[in-house]
Scaffold this active site. Structure first.
Site, PDB file in Angstrom:
ATOM      1  N   GLU A  43       0.838  -1.138   0.010  1.00  0.00           N
ATOM      2  CA  GLU A  43      -0.060   0.009  -0.044  1.00  0.00           C
ATOM      3  C   GLU A  43       0.925   1.293  -0.033  1.00  0.00           C
ATOM      4  O   GLU A  43       0.531   2.300  -0.619  1.00  0.00           O
ATOM      5  CB  GLU A  43      -0.883   0.014   1.322  1.00  0.00           C
ATOM      6  CG  GLU A  43      -2.121  -0.958   0.983  1.00  0.00           C
ATOM      7  CD  GLU A  43      -3.090  -0.797  -0.034  1.00  0.00           C
ATOM      8  OE1 GLU A  43      -3.029   0.356  -0.573  1.00  0.00           O
ATOM      9  OE2 GLU A  43      -3.559  -1.556  -0.421  1.00  0.00           O
ATOM     10  N   TYR A 126      -6.274   6.776   4.092  1.00  0.00           N
ATOM     11  CA  TYR A 126      -6.575   5.568   3.325  1.00  0.00           C
ATOM     12  C   TYR A 126      -5.672   4.397   3.808  1.00  0.00           C
ATOM     13  O   TYR A 126      -6.411   3.228   3.837  1.00  0.00           O
ATOM     14  CB  TYR A 126      -6.158   6.129   2.139  1.00  0.00           C
ATOM     15  CG  TYR A 126      -5.847   4.921   1.023  1.00  0.00           C
ATOM     16  CD1 TYR A 126      -7.182   4.148   0.560  1.00  0.00           C
ATOM     17  CD2 TYR A 126      -4.774   4.501   0.517  1.00  0.00           C
ATOM     18  CE1 TYR A 126      -6.818   3.025  -0.056  1.00  0.00           C
ATOM     19  CE2 TYR A 126      -4.540   3.252  -0.188  1.00  0.00           C
ATOM     20  CZ  TYR A 126      -5.473   2.460  -0.474  1.00  0.00           C
ATOM     21  OH  TYR A 126      -5.519   1.576  -1.305  1.00  0.00           O
ATOM     22  N   ASP A 144      -9.691   5.262  -2.070  1.00  0.00           N
ATOM     23  CA  ASP A 144      -8.536   5.645  -2.915  1.00  0.00           C
ATOM     24  C   ASP A 144      -9.008   6.359  -4.166  1.00  0.00           C
ATOM     25  O   ASP A 144     -10.159   6.602  -4.557  1.00  0.00           O
ATOM     26  CB  ASP A 144      -7.438   4.445  -3.272  1.00  0.00           C
ATOM     27  CG  ASP A 144      -7.873   3.359  -4.208  1.00  0.00           C
ATOM     28  OD1 ASP A 144      -9.162   3.537  -4.848  1.00  0.00           O
ATOM     29  OD2 ASP A 144      -7.088   2.698  -4.640  1.00  0.00           O
ATOM     30  N   CYS A 196     -14.120   0.339 -14.642  1.00  0.00           N
ATOM     31  CA  CYS A 196     -14.576   1.755 -14.552  1.00  0.00           C
ATOM     32  C   CYS A 196     -13.582   2.543 -14.523  1.00  0.00           C
ATOM     33  O   CYS A 196     -13.138   3.309 -13.573  1.00  0.00           O
ATOM     34  CB  CYS A 196     -15.360   1.733 -13.109  1.00  0.00           C
ATOM     35  SG  CYS A 196     -16.151   3.590 -12.809  1.00  0.00           S
ATOM     36  N   CYS A 203     -19.251   0.075 -19.191  1.00  0.00           N
ATOM     37  CA  CYS A 203     -20.339   0.112 -18.411  1.00  0.00           C
ATOM     38  C   CYS A 203     -21.115  -1.042 -18.697  1.00  0.00           C
ATOM     39  O   CYS A 203     -21.724  -1.620 -17.806  1.00  0.00           O
ATOM     40  CB  CYS A 203     -21.097   1.506 -18.603  1.00  0.00           C
ATOM     41  SG  CYS A 203     -20.317   2.705 -17.947  1.00  0.00           S
ATOM     42  N   CYS A 206     -20.260  -3.882 -16.188  1.00  0.00           N
ATOM     43  CA  CYS A 206     -19.826  -3.520 -14.924  1.00  0.00           C
ATOM     44  C   CYS A 206     -21.017  -4.213 -14.167  1.00  0.00           C
ATOM     45  O   CYS A 206     -22.268  -4.068 -14.580  1.00  0.00           O
ATOM     46  CB  CYS A 206     -20.003  -2.176 -14.685  1.00  0.00           C
ATOM     47  SG  CYS A 206     -19.859  -1.452 -13.050  1.00  0.00           S
ATOM     48  N   CYS A 212     -25.964   2.242 -11.076  1.00  0.00           N
ATOM     49  CA  CYS A 212     -25.158   3.531 -11.305  1.00  0.00           C
ATOM     50  C   CYS A 212     -25.994   4.638 -11.821  1.00  0.00           C
ATOM     51  O   CYS A 212     -26.400   4.571 -12.812  1.00  0.00           O
ATOM     52  CB  CYS A 212     -23.938   3.333 -12.117  1.00  0.00           C
ATOM     53  SG  CYS A 212     -22.819   4.435 -12.468  1.00  0.00           S
TER      54      CYS A 212
END
Length: 348
Positions: A43, A126, A144, A196, A203, A206, A212
């Site tokens: 990370e 985060y 993030d 995305c 889309c 997705c 959405c």
């Protein structure tokens, strides 16, 4: 347009079971939690850096320093040198400080609670949330850049960043499940890095398209809404390539400040005016051999490179073999300046 929050996590986790990325710091969906050290290290490395760029560094670090105790015991200079190329060198300094805090204050075990993780050096909201969720299965709201983009589209949040982050965090919290929070966080990261995407989101593929708001409105690429950009200030500086007997003079940057603690070529001051030969290592027959621009987070540096030779290595510094300059671990600014110096040698 209202988002059916209850459907988001189940649909996304089902998609993640089938489409998750296999990464060296991850456990597979549903498997035992991965080593917190590896989660933390990845990370920190991934901040402002791509997965593709991080993989080789992660492998090198975990081979050389396989545990947090090993990293904590490593000399600062070796860690900083190994970090060269990942950029944002304050992260490397924080990496060392955090490893030592985990060893000295927590007996070599990362704390599992988000609040305790936040208290460690260099761990912001985060990173602490990501470690708590991924390594320890705690419910934590992990946000993030990928998650920001997904949530902005999912809820059609039109307020530009950074002001929109309060609304984004609240919306992310509303869809984060109590169970499988680590898988959910990683699923959001994977969705943002694949379907995305910032441009031309897929889309049709997705798993969250029905939920959405941006997709239902027919304008997913409207989000995220970007604030007007401001031009970065420009500073000017000089970098010096001084050689003697097939070695080049290197120095250590001050521990605090830009590129702190890193090996570097000597420089003059960085300011609004061209410093020329101000603070050159010695008075010599300096030749201008090239120039470049390096963009830092908050400013751009226009720099000129000057080269000279001297007979003996009788000034303080680290005289590095020119033939092995690539092994010096120079940050990218100075690696490019060194390349200019090397090219000038060949044409001199």
């Amino acid at each position: 347009m209202l988002v059916d929050r209850a459907n988001v996590a189940p649909k996304l986790l089902h998609w993640y079971d089938r489409h998750h990325r296999t990464l060296p710091w991850r456990a597979a969906p549903g498997e035992a939690a991965p080593d917190p050290y590896r989660v933390w290290l990845s990370e920190v490395m991934l901040q402002q850096t791509t997965v593709a760029a991080v993989k080789s560094y992660f492998a090198a670090f975990t081979t050389r320093w396989p545990t947090v105790e090993a990293l904590a015991a490593a000399p600062d200079a070796e860690v900083m040198s190994a970090w060269a190329g990942l950029g944002y060198y304050a992260r490397a300094r924080n990496l060392i400080a955090c490893a030592r805090a985990v060893v000295d204050e927590h007996g070599g075990r990362f704390p599992s609670e988000e609040a305790e993780l936040r208290a460690l050096p260099g761990l912001g909201a985060y990173t602490a949330a990501a470690i708590a969720a991924i390594a320890f299965g705690q419910r934590a709201v992990v946000v993030d850049a990928n998650v920001e983009r997904i949530v902005e589209r999912l809820f059609a949040i039109a307020e530009p960043l950074p002001k929109g982050r309060t609304a984004i965090y609240a919306a992310t919290a509303s869809i984060t499940p109590d169970d499988h929070a680590g898988d959910f966080a990683q699923a959001m990261m994977d969705l943002g890095s694949s379907l995305c995407a910032p441009r031309k989101p897929a889309c049709a593929l997705c798993p969250l398209s029905e939920e959405c708001a941006a997709f239902r409105a027919g304008e997913p690429e409207r989000y995220p809404v970007k604030a007007a950009k401001t031009a970065k200030p420009v500073r000017r500086g000089s970098i010096f390539w001084l050689e003697a007997a097939d070695r080049v003079l290197l120095c250590r940057r001050p521990p605090k400040g830009m590129l702190g603690g890193m090996r570097a070529l000597p420089t003059g001051p960085w300011g609004t005016e061209d410093p020329g030969l101000t603070d050159a290592p010695i008075a010599a027959d300096w030749r201008f051999v090239g120039a470049g621009r390096h963009v830092f987070t908050h400013f751009a540096l226009d720099h000129k490179v000057y080269a000279a030779r001297m007979e003996s290595q009788d000034i303080d510094g680290e005289w590095w073999p020119i033939a092995a300059i690539e092994q010096a671990g120079l940050p990218s600014l100075f690696a490019r300046a060194a390349a200019i110096g090397l090219a000038a040698r060949e044409t001199a």
